[in-house]
Design a protein around this motif. Sequence first.
Motif, mmCIF file in Angstrom:
data_model
loop_
_atom_site.group_PDB
_atom_site.id
_atom_site.type_symbol
_atom_site.label_atom_id
_atom_site.label_comp_id
_atom_site.label_asym_id
_atom_site.label_seq_id
_atom_site.Cartn_x
_atom_site.Cartn_y
_atom_site.Cartn_z
ATOM 1 N N ASN A 222 3.641 1.988 3.978
ATOM 2 C CA ASN A 222 4.170 0.849 3.224
ATOM 3 C C ASN A 222 3.314 0.553 2.003
ATOM 4 O O ASN A 222 3.823 0.313 0.906
ATOM 5 N N VAL A 223 2.002 0.538 2.203
ATOM 6 C CA VAL A 223 1.085 0.275 1.092
ATOM 7 C C VAL A 223 1.267 1.314 -0.011
ATOM 8 O O VAL A 223 1.339 0.985 -1.205
ATOM 9 N N LEU A 224 1.364 2.575 0.370
ATOM 10 C CA LEU A 224 1.501 3.639 -0.627
ATOM 11 C C LEU A 224 2.881 3.637 -1.282
ATOM 12 O O LEU A 224 3.030 4.059 -2.435
ATOM 13 N N SER A 225 3.892 3.153 -0.559
ATOM 14 C CA SER A 225 5.238 3.087 -1.135
ATOM 15 C C SER A 225 5.338 2.025 -2.209
ATOM 16 O O SER A 225 6.234 2.069 -3.061
ATOM 17 N N ALA A 226 4.424 1.040 -2.160
ATOM 18 C CA ALA A 226 4.536 -0.105 -3.050
ATOM 19 C C ALA A 226 3.967 0.122 -4.438
ATOM 20 O O ALA A 226 4.162 -0.712 -5.317
ATOM 21 N N GLY A 227 3.241 1.238 -4.652
ATOM 22 C CA GLY A 227 2.646 1.400 -5.974
ATOM 23 C C GLY A 227 2.085 2.779 -6.218
ATOM 24 O O GLY A 227 2.508 3.767 -5.612
ATOM 25 N N ALA A 228 1.099 2.842 -7.092
ATOM 26 C CA ALA A 228 0.498 4.106 -7.533
ATOM 27 C C ALA A 228 -0.438 4.655 -6.453
ATOM 28 O O ALA A 228 -0.764 3.978 -5.483
ATOM 29 N N PRO A 229 -0.879 5.919 -6.610
ATOM 30 C CA PRO A 229 -1.864 6.488 -5.682
ATOM 31 C C PRO A 229 -3.118 5.619 -5.601
ATOM 32 O O PRO A 229 -3.526 4.997 -6.582
ATOM 33 N N ARG A 230 -3.733 5.592 -4.422
ATOM 34 C CA ARG A 230 -4.875 4.709 -4.204
ATOM 35 C C ARG A 230 -5.981 5.453 -3.460
ATOM 36 O O ARG A 230 -5.719 6.436 -2.764
ATOM 37 N N SER A 231 -7.177 4.952 -3.605
ATOM 38 C CA SER A 231 -8.299 5.508 -2.854
ATOM 39 C C SER A 231 -8.260 4.962 -1.425
ATOM 40 O O SER A 231 -7.548 3.993 -1.131
#
Length: 344
Positions: A222-231
Amino acid sequence: MGASDGIKGIDAREFRNALGAFTTGVTIVTTRDAAGHDVGLTVNSFNSVSLEPPLVLWSLARSSGSLASFVEAEFFAVHILGARQEALSNRFAKRGVDKFAGIDLARGHGGVPLLDGCAARFECRTAYRHEGGDHEIFVVEVLTFEHFDAAPLVFQKGGYAVAVKKPPVKPVAEDADAAPEGSISRDALIYLLGCAHAMLLSKIRPALRVRHLDDDDYFVLNVLSAGAPRSLAEIDALMAYGGRSVKSERIEALARRALVQRSAQANDASPRIAISDAGRQVMLEMAAISKAAEEDALQQIDYSETHLLRNLLKRLIRNTAQGVPALWPAKAERAADAALPASR
């Protein structure tokens, strides 16, 4: 009052602001002019006058370009707008546009155009008119009416709002289920939000198990679906929204299943993690399942209450998420909020 020197000193803007404290419904009044053209405008100066005979009134500014059409007309239709009709209200409040373009119309008395989707609709005939300062007051006889099962759109303090029924409050003596002294109240937000979250999540867990995912996997995706790539550190910080944490082992497991992918730089000390096409497909499927569970949970709650609930929860999250990074970019969140009726 905007001034202290009597009625002649009333400040028009402050007077308008004071009147804005009174919440009103929003209507569209339509008619047909002498040339056979459809005419309509947004009006919130609508009131009932009498039940026997059935009379209502509305008023129109004497400066309105449509005044002559309504003065000459015999028949009107007053549409009390539903909560989902803000866009229609805005359209009929504008000048110089074809307000009826693309609208599928029915016809009433005198060929007056009738709009669908409203909370209630009255077909009327002019009884008499009265000059009321800078407005013309129309008192009209109701010939027929229809009442639909739709929450109304309302107007307060210069903006649209939604009407939500307030449940009756029982006297304390009648409340046999009151929480014992020293316990957490059944009205405590922590308790209520926790119960609601647990119940909703329980409805989608069977679908997660079929896809060999657990709650933490679902939150990561869910977190990754909400925006850009993240660390990893950024994902872990955002997991605070679900009261959770994530370790590198979980990301490794999701990567082995090709649900997430990492940046390819070999020397990158903090690789960026993004949802993969396969992961996005899984989340699209889960979004449909989650939406179905949500609709089922909201089936006894009307549109106005649902809209208010969503906006209040957003505010609550903003007010309590101190030190937690924003899950959605501010620009995207403002655009999403703007697409909904205002909750002011």
